[in-house]
Design a protein around this motif. Structure first.
Motif, short mmCIF file in Angstrom:
data_model
loop_
_atom_site.label_atom_id
_atom_site.label_comp_id
_atom_site.label_asym_id
_atom_site.label_seq_id
_atom_site.Cartn_x
_atom_site.Cartn_y
_atom_site.Cartn_z
N LEU A 11 0.81 -1.21 0.00
CA LEU A 11 0.00 0.00 0.00
C LEU A 11 0.84 1.26 0.00
CD1 LEU A 11 -2.82 -0.93 2.54
CD2 LEU A 11 -2.84 -1.14 0.05
N ASN A 12 2.09 1.18 0.47
CA ASN A 12 2.89 2.41 0.57
C ASN A 12 3.20 3.03 -0.79
OD1 ASN A 12 4.97 0.72 -0.36
ND2 ASN A 12 5.97 0.60 1.64
N CYS A 13 3.07 2.26 -1.87
CA CYS A 13 3.29 2.81 -3.21
C CYS A 13 1.99 3.09 -3.96
CB CYS A 13 4.16 1.85 -4.03
SG CYS A 13 5.92 1.95 -3.62
N LEU A 14 0.86 2.76 -3.37
CA LEU A 14 -0.41 2.96 -4.04
C LEU A 14 -0.66 4.41 -4.45
CD1 LEU A 14 -2.91 1.31 -4.95
CD2 LEU A 14 -3.98 1.95 -2.77
N PRO A 15 -0.31 5.40 -3.63
CA PRO A 15 -0.57 6.79 -4.05
C PRO A 15 0.13 7.18 -5.34
CG PRO A 15 -0.21 6.70 -1.69
CD PRO A 15 0.14 5.34 -2.22
N SER A 74 10.10 9.32 -2.83
CA SER A 74 10.64 8.35 -1.87
C SER A 74 9.46 7.65 -1.21
CB SER A 74 11.50 9.04 -0.80
OG SER A 74 10.68 9.78 0.10
N VAL A 75 9.78 6.63 -0.46
CA VAL A 75 8.83 6.07 0.50
C VAL A 75 9.43 6.35 1.87
CG1 VAL A 75 7.66 4.04 1.39
CG2 VAL A 75 8.04 4.28 -1.08
N SER A 76 8.82 7.24 2.62
CA SER A 76 9.41 7.74 3.85
C SER A 76 8.35 7.94 4.92
CB SER A 76 10.10 9.09 3.60
OG SER A 76 11.06 9.01 2.57
N MET A 182 12.90 9.00 8.21
CA MET A 182 13.44 7.72 7.76
C MET A 182 12.98 7.47 6.33
SD MET A 182 15.32 5.10 8.35
CE MET A 182 15.58 3.80 7.12
N VAL A 183 13.95 7.27 5.44
CA VAL A 183 13.67 7.02 4.02
C VAL A 183 13.85 5.53 3.76
CG1 VAL A 183 14.34 7.54 1.65
CG2 VAL A 183 14.42 9.34 3.40
N TYR A 184 12.76 4.87 3.42
CA TYR A 184 12.78 3.42 3.24
C TYR A 184 13.10 3.01 1.80
CZ TYR A 184 10.61 3.62 7.79
OH TYR A 184 10.36 3.89 9.12
N ALA A 185 12.68 3.82 0.85
CA ALA A 185 12.92 3.48 -0.55
C ALA A 185 13.06 4.75 -1.38
CB ALA A 185 11.79 2.61 -1.12
N LEU A 186 13.78 4.63 -2.48
CA LEU A 186 14.00 5.72 -3.42
C LEU A 186 13.63 5.23 -4.82
CD1 LEU A 186 17.61 6.45 -2.18
CD2 LEU A 186 15.69 8.04 -1.85
N TRP A 187 12.99 6.09 -5.59
CA TRP A 187 12.81 5.73 -7.01
C TRP A 187 14.14 5.97 -7.71
CZ3 TRP A 187 8.42 6.18 -4.34
CH2 TRP A 187 7.30 5.46 -4.78
N THR A 188 14.65 4.96 -8.36
CA THR A 188 15.97 5.03 -8.98
C THR A 188 15.92 4.54 -10.42
OG1 THR A 188 16.54 2.82 -8.16
CG2 THR A 188 17.18 4.68 -6.78
N VAL A 189 16.88 4.99 -11.19
CA VAL A 189 17.04 4.56 -12.58
C VAL A 189 18.46 4.03 -12.73
CG1 VAL A 189 17.66 6.92 -13.30
CG2 VAL A 189 16.91 5.27 -15.01
N ARG A 190 18.62 2.99 -13.50
CA ARG A 190 19.96 2.48 -13.79
C ARG A 190 20.72 3.56 -14.56
NH1 ARG A 190 21.37 -2.63 -13.25
NH2 ARG A 190 22.72 -2.53 -15.09
#
Length: 284
Positions: A11-15, A74-76, A182-190
């Motif tokens: 659910l944390n990415c649903l928005p 981010s997911v924070s 607290m930052v749990y995830a970052l959107w990243t690109v290779r």
């Protein structure tokens, strides 16, 4: 070729992803969305099988030269998060010498547990990785870490049934310990993809920003969708969507670098991270 985009199936990415899936925002690049738990998406990204994904923040620190952070995402959380939870038969300070079961679904949260035990609680425990099944985990451990929807569902059940377990919110523990986000995830690109496909990368940055803004305006719809898929009570979901943050400004970055500092001291990453490579700022 479509851009291969990861989606954490929590659910944390649903928005961010609800507006994409419902086609509420325009997207000028074709997308192939791949869903999974954080550890699964981390592996696909590292193996080059995803171009862009929400990456566990600890994994960025392990390969900063190969990875670029997309801006503003981010997911924070700023303290309590409700989906990074330690379920324990005793207080954390009394877990010296005990076994703690960690979910294999996560990377950042596992690092956070180790950091909090070493520096905040100053307790030495044994850690073992197990599938995210609370009852099974607690058959062989005194405490268990669950994340995402698994944590939300388990915490709700513990509270509703009055089970004899302490539920420790590790986002709140991090805030108590450091005073930081607290930052749990970052959107990243290779990096390789971003260098070879700058126009597609820039377009996806715009699309994700628009999706985040649209999702923020549709909290009622998010709650209804989340209730349909999880069965969680409406008040739990409203509270949760009020806690999860998806921005990435200076205070988020400061908290992330503080996390990396402790991860380096504990040997969870090989090199200290002092600079964040962000698309459109330091690169791109």
């Amino acid at each position: 070729m479509p851009v291969r985009l990861g989606q954490v199936d929590y659910l944390n990415c649903l928005p961010v992803y609800y507006p994409l899936e419902k086609k509420l925002v325009p997207c000028s690049v074709p997308l192939e969305i791949v869903k999974g738990v954080p550890a699964f998406l981390n592996r696909l990204f590292i193996e080059g099988r995803l171009d862009v994904t929400p990456l566990s923040s600890i994994e960025y620190a392990r390969r900063p030269d190969e990875t670029i952070i997309l801006p503003g995402l981010s997911v924070s959380a700023d303290g309590r998060v409700e989906s990074i939870m330690l379920f324990s038969r005793r207080p954390p300070l009394e877990l010296e010498g005990c076994t703690v079961a960690l979910t294999g679904s996560s990377a950042t949260s596992v690092a956070l547990v180790r950091i909090l035990f070493a520096y905040h609680y100053q307790v030495e425990a044994s850690f073992t990785v197990r599938p995210p099944d609370l009852e099974a985990m607690l058959r062989e451990a005194e405490a268990a870490l669950l994340i995402g929807d698994d944590a939300l569902v388990a915490a709700t059940r513990v509270r509703e049934q009055g089970l004899p377990l302490r539920v420790i919110d590790l986002g709140a523990a991090w805030k108590e310990f450091t005073g930081e986000m607290m930052v749990y995830a970052l959107w990243t690109v290779r990096r390789e993809f971003a260098v070879n496909h700058p126009e597609e990368t820039a377009a996806l940055v715009q699309t994700l920003a628009a999706a985040k803004a649209e999702g923020t305006r549709r909290v009622g719809e998010l709650v209804r969708e989340a209730r349909r898929t999880t069965g969680l009570p409406e008040e739990v979901l409203k509270d949760y969507f009020g806690l999860i943050r998806h921005d990435f400004d200076e205070k988020y970055r400061r908290g992330l670098l503080r996390f990396y500092d402790y991860a380096y001291k504990l040997g969870l990453i090989e090199e200290r991270v002092n600079t964040l490579h962000i698309w459109g700022e330091t690169v791109g």
